[in-house]
Scaffold this motif. Structure first.
Motif, PDB file in Angstrom:
ATOM      1  N   GLU A 124      -6.460  -7.797 -23.452  1.00 21.67           N
ATOM      2  CA  GLU A 124      -7.705  -6.958 -23.886  1.00 21.67           C
ATOM      3  C   GLU A 124      -6.967  -6.082 -25.056  1.00 21.67           C
ATOM      4  N   ALA A 125      -7.793  -6.015 -26.032  1.00 23.35           N
ATOM      5  CA  ALA A 125      -7.418  -5.179 -27.116  1.00 23.35           C
ATOM      6  C   ALA A 125      -8.448  -4.780 -28.085  1.00 23.35           C
ATOM      7  N   SER A 126      -8.199  -3.785 -28.812  1.00 20.40           N
ATOM      8  CA  SER A 126      -9.210  -3.190 -29.511  1.00 20.40           C
ATOM      9  C   SER A 126      -8.519  -3.102 -31.040  1.00 20.40           C
ATOM     10  N   THR A 127      -9.319  -3.314 -32.068  1.00 20.40           N
ATOM     11  CA  THR A 127      -8.771  -3.661 -33.619  1.00 20.40           C
ATOM     12  C   THR A 127      -9.543  -2.659 -34.630  1.00 20.40           C
ATOM     13  N   GLU A 128      -9.005  -2.369 -35.410  1.00 19.40           N
ATOM     14  CA  GLU A 128      -9.844  -1.580 -36.419  1.00 19.40           C
ATOM     15  C   GLU A 128     -10.814  -2.374 -37.349  1.00 19.40           C
ATOM     16  N   TYR A 129     -10.335  -3.493 -37.732  1.00 21.27           N
ATOM     17  CA  TYR A 129     -11.125  -4.460 -38.170  1.00 21.27           C
ATOM     18  C   TYR A 129     -10.533  -5.833 -38.339  1.00 21.27           C
ATOM     19  N   ALA A 130     -11.462  -6.932 -38.796  1.00 22.84           N
ATOM     20  CA  ALA A 130     -10.874  -8.165 -38.913  1.00 22.84           C
ATOM     21  C   ALA A 130     -11.486  -8.771 -40.220  1.00 22.84           C
ATOM     22  N   GLU A 131     -10.937  -9.911 -40.621  1.00 23.01           N
ATOM     23  CA  GLU A 131     -11.110 -10.678 -41.850  1.00 23.01           C
ATOM     24  C   GLU A 131     -11.198 -11.996 -41.649  1.00 23.01           C
ATOM     25  N   CYS A 132     -12.121 -12.706 -42.347  1.00 24.44           N
ATOM     26  CA  CYS A 132     -12.248 -14.285 -42.237  1.00 24.44           C
ATOM     27  C   CYS A 132     -10.977 -14.638 -42.887  1.00 24.44           C
ATOM     28  N   SER A 133     -10.357 -15.868 -42.186  1.00 26.06           N
ATOM     29  CA  SER A 133      -9.037 -16.318 -42.651  1.00 26.06           C
ATOM     30  C   SER A 133      -9.130 -16.931 -43.940  1.00 26.06           C
ATOM     31  N   VAL A 134     -10.578 -17.607 -44.200  1.00 27.35           N
ATOM     32  CA  VAL A 134     -10.671 -18.448 -45.710  1.00 27.35           C
ATOM     33  C   VAL A 134     -11.286 -17.484 -46.823  1.00 27.35           C
ATOM     34  N   ASP A 140     -15.889  -4.779 -39.887  1.00 32.69           N
ATOM     35  CA  ASP A 140     -15.357  -3.521 -39.246  1.00 32.69           C
ATOM     36  C   ASP A 140     -16.466  -2.854 -38.442  1.00 32.69           C
ATOM     37  N   SER A 141     -17.447  -3.372 -38.308  1.00 33.00           N
ATOM     38  CA  SER A 141     -18.745  -2.677 -37.367  1.00 33.00           C
ATOM     39  C   SER A 141     -19.549  -3.859 -36.848  1.00 33.00           C
ATOM     40  N   PRO A 142     -20.560  -3.844 -36.128  1.00 32.32           N
ATOM     41  CA  PRO A 142     -21.616  -4.688 -35.648  1.00 32.32           C
ATOM     42  C   PRO A 142     -22.623  -4.831 -36.741  1.00 32.32           C
ATOM     43  N   TYR A 143     -22.582  -3.982 -37.827  1.00 34.61           N
ATOM     44  CA  TYR A 143     -23.468  -4.290 -39.123  1.00 34.61           C
ATOM     45  C   TYR A 143     -22.787  -5.040 -40.221  1.00 34.61           C
ATOM     46  N   SER A 144     -21.523  -5.364 -39.921  1.00 35.42           N
ATOM     47  CA  SER A 144     -21.097  -5.853 -41.086  1.00 35.42           C
ATOM     48  C   SER A 144     -21.685  -7.121 -41.619  1.00 35.42           C
ATOM     49  N   GLY A 145     -21.738  -7.972 -40.570  1.00 35.91           N
ATOM     50  CA  GLY A 145     -22.232  -9.357 -40.647  1.00 35.91           C
ATOM     51  C   GLY A 145     -21.141 -10.259 -40.715  1.00 35.91           C
ATOM     52  N   ILE A 146     -21.330 -11.609 -40.703  1.00 33.83           N
ATOM     53  CA  ILE A 146     -20.396 -12.628 -41.005  1.00 33.83           C
ATOM     54  C   ILE A 146     -20.478 -13.499 -42.347  1.00 33.83           C
ATOM     55  N   CYS A 147     -19.575 -14.116 -42.562  1.00 33.82           N
ATOM     56  CA  CYS A 147     -19.432 -14.961 -43.813  1.00 33.82           C
ATOM     57  C   CYS A 147     -20.029 -16.315 -43.093  1.00 33.82           C
TER      58      CYS A 147
END
Length: 202
Positions: A124-134, A140-147
């Motif tokens: 179990e962990a928290s992270t500051e933000y995530a990025e698409c590997s591609v 970085d928030s629920p409002y960021s949307g996904i690619c």
């Protein structure tokens, strides 16, 4: 015995788990120790009733990645980012945990681990933000949307060519600045190698 100690494999770095989440190995020196002293719970339920122990210590090990001659080389599946042409090891996080068997749930889970009914954990962990590997799209928030690469829930259904990479890149989320918050005893973990490997009663 009022306590059960066990050793378990928490996660592997750089390659995504079954949920499509990966933590780069550059964070190992801070991410691993961040789990020490954190809770051990059942099925990721973190209310006091489901907390059955804690994580005592963590450490890192390395295991070679297995790749047959027939396998297509794909970054994120069987090739590590930046190590595309060499035989590489997967850096893995392991730890020692303690279960308090003086509680009804703690004793029940300890018995299931001893009998082999339960064998897996899930970090179990928290992270500051995530990025698409591609495409490096930042989340970085629920409002960021996904690619578009992650529109299948980041379940790693497709690999894509990427400029500057020799091999295709699997679509998954790369997490940054992670902090460990606990470990859950689960029936099926997201990381296929997240096994309880050794039990010691006291």
């Amino acid at each position: 015995d009022k306590v059960l100690y066990f050793r378990a494999k928490f996660l592997g770095y750089s390659l995504p788990n079954g949920n499509g989440d990966a933590v780069p190995a550059i964070y190992a020196s801070t991410f691993g120790p961040s789990f020490i002293g954190k809770i051990l719970d059942v099925n990721h339920l973190t209310d006091p009733e489901h907390i059955i122990g804690k994580i005592l210590t963590t450490f890192h090990v390395e295991q070679p990645l297995t790749l047959s001659a027939e396998d297509e080389r794909i970054i994120g599946k069987n090739v590590l980012e930046g190590l595309e042409d060499v035989e590489a090891n997967e850096l893995q996080l392991e730890g020692i945990c303690m279960i308090d068997r003086t509680t009804v749930l703690g004793d029940d889970i300890a018995k299931k681990l001893i009998s082999g009914v339960l064998t897996m954990v899930s970090q179990e962990a928290s992270t500051e933000y995530a990025e698409c590997s591609v495409c490096d799209h930042r989340i970085d928030s629920p409002y960021s949307g996904i690619c578009g690469h992650l529109d299948m829930g980041s379940l790693m259904v497709k690999a894509y060519p990427r400029e500057g990479r020799k091999h295709k890149v699997l679509a998954y989320k790369v997490h940054h600045n992670p902090v460990g918050t606990g470990l859950g005893i689960v029936t099926v973990g997201a990381y296929a190698k997240a096994d309880v490997m050794e039990l010691v009663a006291n």
